[in-house]
Design a protein around this motif. Structure first.
Motif, PDB file in Angstrom:
ATOM      1  N   TYR A 284       0.772  -1.447  -0.091  1.00 12.60           N
ATOM      2  CA  TYR A 284      -0.055  -0.112  -0.090  1.00 12.60           C
ATOM      3  C   TYR A 284       0.932   1.215   0.117  1.00 12.60           C
ATOM      4  N   ALA A 285       2.001   1.219   1.022  1.00 17.17           N
ATOM      5  CA  ALA A 285       2.675   2.327   1.028  1.00 17.17           C
ATOM      6  C   ALA A 285       3.712   2.519  -0.335  1.00 17.17           C
TER       7      ALA A 285
ATOM      8  N   GLU B  63      -2.174   2.369   6.626  1.00 14.00           N
ATOM      9  CA  GLU B  63      -2.357   2.401   8.103  1.00 14.00           C
ATOM     10  C   GLU B  63      -3.427   1.543   8.414  1.00 14.00           C
ATOM     11  N   LYS B  64      -4.529   1.415   7.662  1.00 10.84           N
ATOM     12  CA  LYS B  64      -5.681   0.229   7.896  1.00 10.84           C
ATOM     13  C   LYS B  64      -4.724  -0.922   8.318  1.00 10.84           C
TER      14      LYS B  64
ATOM     15  N   ILE C 101      -2.902  -5.548  11.534  1.00  9.19           N
ATOM     16  CA  ILE C 101      -1.771  -6.279  12.269  1.00  9.19           C
ATOM     17  C   ILE C 101      -1.462  -6.228  13.563  1.00  9.19           C
ATOM     18  N   HIS C 102      -1.713  -4.958  14.197  1.00 11.15           N
ATOM     19  CA  HIS C 102      -1.350  -4.750  15.663  1.00 11.15           C
ATOM     20  C   HIS C 102      -2.552  -4.649  16.479  1.00 11.15           C
ATOM     21  N   GLN C 103      -3.922  -5.044  16.056  1.00 12.53           N
ATOM     22  CA  GLN C 103      -5.110  -4.922  16.585  1.00 12.53           C
ATOM     23  C   GLN C 103      -5.084  -5.313  18.110  1.00 12.53           C
TER      24      GLN C 103
ATOM     25  N   ASP D 173       0.490   3.064  17.737  1.00 11.10           N
ATOM     26  CA  ASP D 173       0.582   4.213  16.686  1.00 11.10           C
ATOM     27  C   ASP D 173       1.070   3.764  15.425  1.00 11.10           C
ATOM     28  N   PRO D 174       0.518   3.946  14.263  1.00 11.29           N
ATOM     29  CA  PRO D 174       1.228   3.343  13.134  1.00 11.29           C
ATOM     30  C   PRO D 174       2.305   4.557  12.681  1.00 11.29           C
TER      31      PRO D 174
END
Length: 283
Positions: A212-213, A222-223, A228-230, A236-237
C-alpha cells in the motif's frame, strides 16, 4: 529463555496472518516430496507405464524425465512472473492466483489416469503456483511480521516446509499398498486440499502495508498496520508509516540506477546473484 524476549503474545495477529501465508511453504514442501513417492507405486506404473519387465509394467525413462522436470518449467516461469504480479496486484491477489494454479494442477493430475500430456500439464500448473507461492509467501511474511518477530516468522517457513515433506512421505507410504489408482491419487489430492484451505483463510488476512505504501495509498497502509497490531490498543502507526515511506523513496532512487544488465556486469551484483542462485539450487 536464552535472554530473548520475542513477545509472541503481543503479535498474535501478525503470526496468524504469516501462518496463513505459509500455506505456500506447505505446498512447496509437499510437492517436492510426494511425486517421488508415487513414481515408485505399481498402480502408477500400471496406468502410465508402456512396457513390461518381469511381467510388470514399468515407466519409460522419457516419461519419468518429462513428468519430473516439467514442474521446474512452471517454477521458473512462476518465479519470474511473481515480481510483476506482486507489484501490480499486491500480495493477497497473488496468493489467490497461486492457490488457483495449484488447485487446477492438482485437480488435473487427480482426474487423469493414463494420458502423459495431461499429467505434464498438471505438473506445469502446479509449478507455476509453487514458483509464485515461494516468492509471495516469504515476501508477505517479511512485510507483515513486526521487526522483533520477523526472523522467527521467516524460520517458520522452513519449518513448515520440512513438516510438509514428512506429511507427504507418510501419505505416500500409507497409500502404497492400495490396489487401485487411489494409491497415488490420494497423495495427489493433497494438492487440492491445500489451496482449498488457502481459499477459506485468505479473506481474513490484510494486504501488505508495504505494498500500500509503495502504491501511495497511505490510508490503506495505516488500516493494514492497525489490523496487524489490533491487539495493542496503544499502537500508533505513525513511525511505521514514516519508515515505509522512507524505504519507498530509497528504493525509487536505487531503481533509477539499477538494471538487469547490472546483474551480469556489476561484480558485486553478479556475486549476489550467483550466491542466491546457489542457495536455491539445493532443491
Amino acid at each position: 529463555m536464552f535472554g530473548i524476549n520475542i513477545g509472541f503474545k503481543y503479535h498474535k495477529w501478525a503470526i496468524l496472518y504469516c501462518s496463513i501465508s505459509a500455506i505456500g511453504a506447505f505446498v512447496f514442501g509437499y510437492d517436492n516430496t510426494y511425486y517421488s513417492g508415487i513414481l515408485g507405486m505399481q498402480e502408477f506404473k500400471n496406468d502410465y507405464g508402456n512396457y513390461y519387465v518381469d511381467g510388470q509394467k514399468v515407466l519409460a525413462t522419457s516419461f519419468t524425465s518429462l513428468a519430473t522436470s516439467s514442474i521446474y518449467i512452471g517454477d521458473m516461469v512462476g518465479a519470474f512472473t511473481s515480481g510483476p504480479l506482486n507489484d501490480r496486484f499486491g500480495r493477497r491477489v497473488v496468493l489467490w492466483i497461486t492457490s488457483c494454479l495449484v488447485l487446477a494442477g492438482g485437480a488435473t493430475q487427480t482426474a487423469d489416469t493414463h494420458i502423459e500430456g495431461v499429467i505434464v500439464l498438471g505438473r506445469i500448473l502446479i509449478g507455476l503456483g509453487v514458483g509464485n507461492f515461494t516468492v509471495t509467501s516469504l515476501l508477505y511474511m517479511r512485510e507483515v511480521a513486526p521487526l522483533d518477530i520477523r526472523s522467527p516468522a521467516l524460520y517458520m517457513y522452513q519449518f513448515i516446509q520440512s513438516c510438509s515433506q514428512l506429511v507427504a512421505s507418510g501419505t505416500t507410504q500409507g497409500t502404497n499398498e492400495i490396489k487401485s489408482s487411489l494409491s497415488y491419487k490420494l497423495p495427489v489430492g493433497g494438492l487440492v486440499i491445500l489451496p482449498l484451505a488457502a481459499f477459506a483463510l485468505l479473506p481474513f488476512i490484510p494486504e501488505s502495508p508495504t505494498w500500500y505504501a509503495f502504491r501511495g495509498r497511505r490510508d490503506d497502509a495505516e488500516k493494514s498496520l492497525r489490523k496487524i497490531h489490533q491487539n495493542d490498543a496503544e499502537y500508533d502507526p505513525s513511525a511505521d508509516l514514516a519508515l515505509l515511506e522512507q524505504t519507498r523513496e530509497y528504493e525509487d532512487e536505487q531503481a533509477k540506477a539499477s538494471s538487469w544488465k547490472a546483474l551480469l556486469c556489476d561484480p558485486v551484483e553478479r556475486k549476489k546473484l550467483i550466491w542466491a542462485a546457489g542457495g536455491m539450487n539445493r532443491r
